[in-house]
Design a protein around this motif. Structure first.
Motif, PDB file in Angstrom:
ATOM      1  N   VAL A  94       5.048  -4.979  15.720  1.00 11.38           N
ATOM      2  CA  VAL A  94       3.811  -5.738  15.948  1.00 11.38           C
ATOM      3  C   VAL A  94       2.699  -5.254  15.015  1.00 11.38           C
ATOM      4  O   VAL A  94       2.015  -6.051  14.375  1.00 11.38           O
ATOM      5  N   ALA A  95       2.524  -3.931  14.931  1.00  8.32           N
ATOM      6  CA  ALA A  95       1.468  -3.386  14.075  1.00  8.32           C
ATOM      7  C   ALA A  95       1.727  -3.727  12.614  1.00  8.32           C
ATOM      8  O   ALA A  95       0.796  -4.113  11.883  1.00  8.32           O
ATOM      9  N   THR A  96       2.965  -3.607  12.161  1.00  6.66           N
ATOM     10  CA  THR A  96       3.288  -3.908  10.766  1.00  6.66           C
ATOM     11  C   THR A  96       3.040  -5.370  10.441  1.00  6.66           C
ATOM     12  O   THR A  96       2.480  -5.701   9.383  1.00  6.66           O
ATOM     13  N   THR A  97       3.441  -6.268  11.344  1.00 10.67           N
ATOM     14  CA  THR A  97       3.227  -7.707  11.121  1.00 10.67           C
ATOM     15  C   THR A  97       1.744  -8.026  10.987  1.00 10.67           C
ATOM     16  O   THR A  97       1.321  -8.738  10.061  1.00 10.67           O
ATOM     17  N   LEU A  98       0.932  -7.483  11.899  1.00  9.02           N
ATOM     18  CA  LEU A  98      -0.509  -7.743  11.852  1.00  9.02           C
ATOM     19  C   LEU A  98      -1.159  -7.076  10.642  1.00  9.02           C
ATOM     20  O   LEU A  98      -2.060  -7.654  10.010  1.00  9.02           O
ATOM     21  N   ILE A  99      -0.713  -5.863  10.313  1.00  9.55           N
ATOM     22  CA  ILE A  99      -1.271  -5.166   9.141  1.00  9.55           C
ATOM     23  C   ILE A  99      -0.989  -5.940   7.865  1.00  9.55           C
ATOM     24  O   ILE A  99      -1.869  -6.103   7.012  1.00  9.55           O
ATOM     25  N   VAL A 100       0.239  -6.432   7.705  1.00 15.68           N
ATOM     26  CA  VAL A 100       0.602  -7.191   6.511  1.00 15.68           C
ATOM     27  C   VAL A 100      -0.250  -8.449   6.400  1.00 15.68           C
ATOM     28  O   VAL A 100      -0.820  -8.746   5.337  1.00 15.68           O
ATOM     29  N   LEU A 101      -0.363  -9.189   7.498  1.00 13.84           N
ATOM     30  CA  LEU A 101      -1.125 -10.442   7.474  1.00 13.84           C
ATOM     31  C   LEU A 101      -2.603 -10.185   7.187  1.00 13.84           C
ATOM     32  O   LEU A 101      -3.199 -10.823   6.304  1.00 13.84           O
ATOM     33  N   LEU A 102      -3.202  -9.253   7.909  1.00 15.17           N
ATOM     34  CA  LEU A 102      -4.632  -8.982   7.734  1.00 15.17           C
ATOM     35  C   LEU A 102      -4.927  -8.380   6.358  1.00 15.17           C
ATOM     36  O   LEU A 102      -5.942  -8.711   5.731  1.00 15.17           O
ATOM     37  N   MET A 105      -4.694 -11.217   3.731  1.00 15.59           N
ATOM     38  CA  MET A 105      -5.823 -12.137   3.828  1.00 15.59           C
ATOM     39  C   MET A 105      -7.106 -11.490   3.294  1.00 15.59           C
ATOM     40  O   MET A 105      -7.867 -12.113   2.546  1.00 15.59           O
ATOM     41  N   CYS A 106      -7.324 -10.240   3.672  1.00 16.20           N
ATOM     42  CA  CYS A 106      -8.522  -9.534   3.216  1.00 16.20           C
ATOM     43  C   CYS A 106      -8.456  -9.272   1.712  1.00 16.20           C
ATOM     44  O   CYS A 106      -9.438  -9.483   0.991  1.00 16.20           O
ATOM     45  N   GLY A 107      -7.304  -8.827   1.231  1.00 19.50           N
ATOM     46  CA  GLY A 107      -7.144  -8.577  -0.195  1.00 19.50           C
ATOM     47  C   GLY A 107      -7.296  -9.844  -1.023  1.00 19.50           C
ATOM     48  O   GLY A 107      -7.880  -9.819  -2.118  1.00 19.50           O
ATOM     49  N   TYR A 108      -6.798 -10.960  -0.496  1.00 18.09           N
ATOM     50  CA  TYR A 108      -6.929 -12.249  -1.189  1.00 18.09           C
ATOM     51  C   TYR A 108      -8.391 -12.651  -1.308  1.00 18.09           C
ATOM     52  O   TYR A 108      -8.861 -13.058  -2.378  1.00 18.09           O
ATOM     53  N   SER A 164      -7.163   0.451   4.739  1.00 13.82           N
ATOM     54  CA  SER A 164      -7.837   0.270   3.449  1.00 13.82           C
ATOM     55  C   SER A 164      -6.862   0.365   2.275  1.00 13.82           C
ATOM     56  O   SER A 164      -7.007  -0.352   1.280  1.00 13.82           O
ATOM     57  N   SER A 165      -5.866   1.233   2.371  1.00 15.45           N
ATOM     58  CA  SER A 165      -4.911   1.382   1.266  1.00 15.45           C
ATOM     59  C   SER A 165      -4.089   0.117   1.081  1.00 15.45           C
ATOM     60  O   SER A 165      -3.839  -0.314  -0.055  1.00 15.45           O
ATOM     61  N   ASN A 166      -3.668  -0.518   2.178  1.00 13.72           N
ATOM     62  CA  ASN A 166      -2.903  -1.757   2.074  1.00 13.72           C
ATOM     63  C   ASN A 166      -3.772  -2.908   1.569  1.00 13.72           C
ATOM     64  O   ASN A 166      -3.290  -3.775   0.823  1.00 13.72           O
ATOM     65  N   ILE A 167      -5.029  -2.934   1.969  1.00 12.44           N
ATOM     66  CA  ILE A 167      -5.948  -3.948   1.456  1.00 12.44           C
ATOM     67  C   ILE A 167      -6.116  -3.789  -0.047  1.00 12.44           C
ATOM     68  O   ILE A 167      -6.145  -4.774  -0.796  1.00 12.44           O
ATOM     69  N   LEU A 168      -6.207  -2.539  -0.508  1.00  5.56           N
ATOM     70  CA  LEU A 168      -6.328  -2.285  -1.943  1.00  5.56           C
ATOM     71  C   LEU A 168      -5.093  -2.760  -2.687  1.00  5.56           C
ATOM     72  O   LEU A 168      -5.196  -3.377  -3.759  1.00  5.56           O
ATOM     73  N   ILE A 169      -3.905  -2.482  -2.142  1.00  5.29           N
ATOM     74  CA  ILE A 169      -2.661  -2.932  -2.777  1.00  5.29           C
ATOM     75  C   ILE A 169      -2.637  -4.454  -2.894  1.00  5.29           C
ATOM     76  O   ILE A 169      -2.288  -5.012  -3.947  1.00  5.29           O
ATOM     77  N   ALA A 170      -3.005  -5.145  -1.804  1.00 11.79           N
ATOM     78  CA  ALA A 170      -3.005  -6.609  -1.807  1.00 11.79           C
ATOM     79  C   ALA A 170      -4.033  -7.154  -2.790  1.00 11.79           C
ATOM     80  O   ALA A 170      -3.757  -8.100  -3.543  1.00 11.79           O
ATOM     81  N   ARG A 171      -5.213  -6.571  -2.805  1.00  7.30           N
ATOM     82  CA  ARG A 171      -6.267  -7.038  -3.715  1.00  7.30           C
ATOM     83  C   ARG A 171      -5.832  -6.887  -5.171  1.00  7.30           C
ATOM     84  O   ARG A 171      -6.037  -7.801  -5.988  1.00  7.30           O
ATOM     85  N   GLN A 172      -5.246  -5.746  -5.502  1.00  6.42           N
ATOM     86  CA  GLN A 172      -4.842  -5.517  -6.895  1.00  6.42           C
ATOM     87  C   GLN A 172      -3.771  -6.506  -7.321  1.00  6.42           C
ATOM     88  O   GLN A 172      -3.702  -6.874  -8.502  1.00  6.42           O
ATOM     89  N   PHE A 173      -2.919  -6.937  -6.397  1.00 10.24           N
ATOM     90  CA  PHE A 173      -1.918  -7.943  -6.765  1.00 10.24           C
ATOM     91  C   PHE A 173      -2.569  -9.293  -7.018  1.00 10.24           C
ATOM     92  O   PHE A 173      -2.305  -9.952  -8.032  1.00 10.24           O
ATOM     93  N   PHE A 174      -3.429  -9.738  -6.097  1.00  9.48           N
ATOM     94  CA  PHE A 174      -4.008 -11.075  -6.216  1.00  9.48           C
ATOM     95  C   PHE A 174      -4.918 -11.189  -7.430  1.00  9.48           C
ATOM     96  O   PHE A 174      -5.119 -12.291  -7.954  1.00  9.48           O
ATOM     97  N   ILE A 175      -5.479 -10.068  -7.898  1.00 12.03           N
ATOM     98  CA  ILE A 175      -6.290 -10.101  -9.113  1.00 12.03           C
ATOM     99  C   ILE A 175      -5.446 -10.524 -10.310  1.00 12.03           C
ATOM    100  O   ILE A 175      -5.937 -11.173 -11.247  1.00 12.03           O
ATOM    101  N   THR A 176      -4.139 -10.172 -10.294  1.00 10.09           N
ATOM    102  CA  THR A 176      -3.270 -10.479 -11.435  1.00 10.09           C
ATOM    103  C   THR A 176      -2.795 -11.929 -11.451  1.00 10.09           C
ATOM    104  O   THR A 176      -2.230 -12.376 -12.444  1.00 10.09           O
ATOM    105  N   VAL A 177      -3.004 -12.661 -10.358  1.00 10.13           N
ATOM    106  CA  VAL A 177      -2.553 -14.059 -10.296  1.00 10.13           C
ATOM    107  C   VAL A 177      -3.537 -14.932 -11.068  1.00 10.13           C
ATOM    108  O   VAL A 177      -4.745 -14.887 -10.805  1.00 10.13           O
ATOM    109  N   PRO A 178      -3.079 -15.735 -12.023  1.00  6.40           N
ATOM    110  CA  PRO A 178      -3.985 -16.589 -12.802  1.00  6.40           C
ATOM    111  C   PRO A 178      -4.754 -17.560 -11.908  1.00  6.40           C
ATOM    112  O   PRO A 178      -4.184 -18.199 -11.025  1.00  6.40           O
TER     113      PRO A 178
END
Length: 288
Positions: A94-102, A105-108, A164-178
């Motif tokens: 449950v925690a992993t599913t919510l962490i991944v989704l949130l 979304m936040c990183g995006y 915060s670390s997972n949000i950073l990982i997600a943000r850095q990926f979405f920055i690379t998307v054209p």
């Protein structure tokens, strides 16, 4: 044919030898580090297969002989392992599913929307990673008690959702998307939610799998917070249950080692399932 000068040929041979030596040295160092990390895991499993009387025998045996599985049977029967595994599995999934989704979304949002106040929010999120868990634990406990989640499995799930670390990982990926991909989707009438769920999430598969493994591992191995936030023994997670196997005056090492080996199995399975996606997927799939 063009003849190669003798000096040049000799230089080529020397360079090849130097290259081979460097490769051997690098591989030796790499395998040494692998051995350092793998040996403790091997020692736990090998010791769990030994008879209790052979654990501290001298000289030390690297390989169990004879091999016995009775320690695993004793560990499974002596404690309510199925209950502890169910509790931990519920919390971890449950925690992993919510962490991944949130986190996605936040990183995006932080990567795509170019508002000045977004940078301030991002800095505030990252700054939370500079605070040790022990510093905020008292405040979190007050909040958990205040909303009635003390001694509840949700009380150890909700406080860890803002990673915060997972949000950073997600943000850095979405920055690379054209940005042209999103602009094309908007021109075709796609909503922001549709762009995120139907376009961005498929592209973010490698990132999703990385965050999933890290989050699941952290929740499965979590010890301090479940120990504090839970008081009912029937709600214990696997790590708290392992700690309870340690007696005040003596330790049944055969029981503890075999129980520890059992607790490692789910993490090993999760890694086997997701490793091909992490190492085999191309993050640029679908980008033209």
């Amino acid at each position: 044919m063009i003849a190669i000068p003798e000096a040049t040929a000799e230089t080529v041979k020397v360079r090849k030898k130097q290259k081979v030596r460097r490769k051997i040295i690098v591989n030796a160092i790499a395998y040494s580090f692998i051995a350092i990390y793998v040996f403790p895991l091997y020692w736990i499993i090998a010791s769990s297969l030994k008879r209790p009387g052979d654990l501290f025998s001298y000289p030390i045996k690297l390989f169990p002989s004879p091999i016995t599985f009775s320690n695993y049977t004793n560990a499974w029967n002596s404690t309510d392992f199925p209950l502890y595994i169910r509790n931990t599995f519920f919390v971890a999934v449950v925690a992993t599913t919510l962490i991944v989704l949130l986190s996605l979304m936040c990183g995006y949002a932080l990567a795509i929307y170019k508002y000045k106040w977004m940078s301030i929010i991002f800095m505030c999120i990252i700054s939370t990673s500079m605070l040790p868990t022990e510093v905020i634990m008292n405040s979190v406990m007050h909040v958990v008690r205040g909303v009635g989640l003390y001694d509840n499995l949700w009380g150890i799930i909700i406080p860890v959702l803002g990673s915060s670390s997972n949000i950073l990982i997600a943000r850095q990926f979405f920055i690379t998307v054209p940005s042209s991909i999103m602009e094309s989707a908007r021109l075709e009438g796609a909503s922001e939610l549709s762009i995120f769920f139907r376009l961005m999430l498929p592209l973010a598969k490698p990132t999703i799998f990385v965050i999933t493994i890290f989050s699941f591992r952290s929740r499965w191995n979590s010890y301090v917070w479940p120990l504090i936030a839970l008081s009912d023994p029937k709600k214990n997670t696997i790590q708290v249950a392992l700690r309870n196997l340690v007696g005040a005056e003596s330790i049944d090492w055969s029981l503890l080692l075999s129980a520890t080996a059992i607790s490692i199995i789910p993490m090993f399975i999760i890694f086997l399932i997701f490793q091909k996606y992490i190492f085999g997927e191309d993050a640029s799939v679908g980008i033209k």
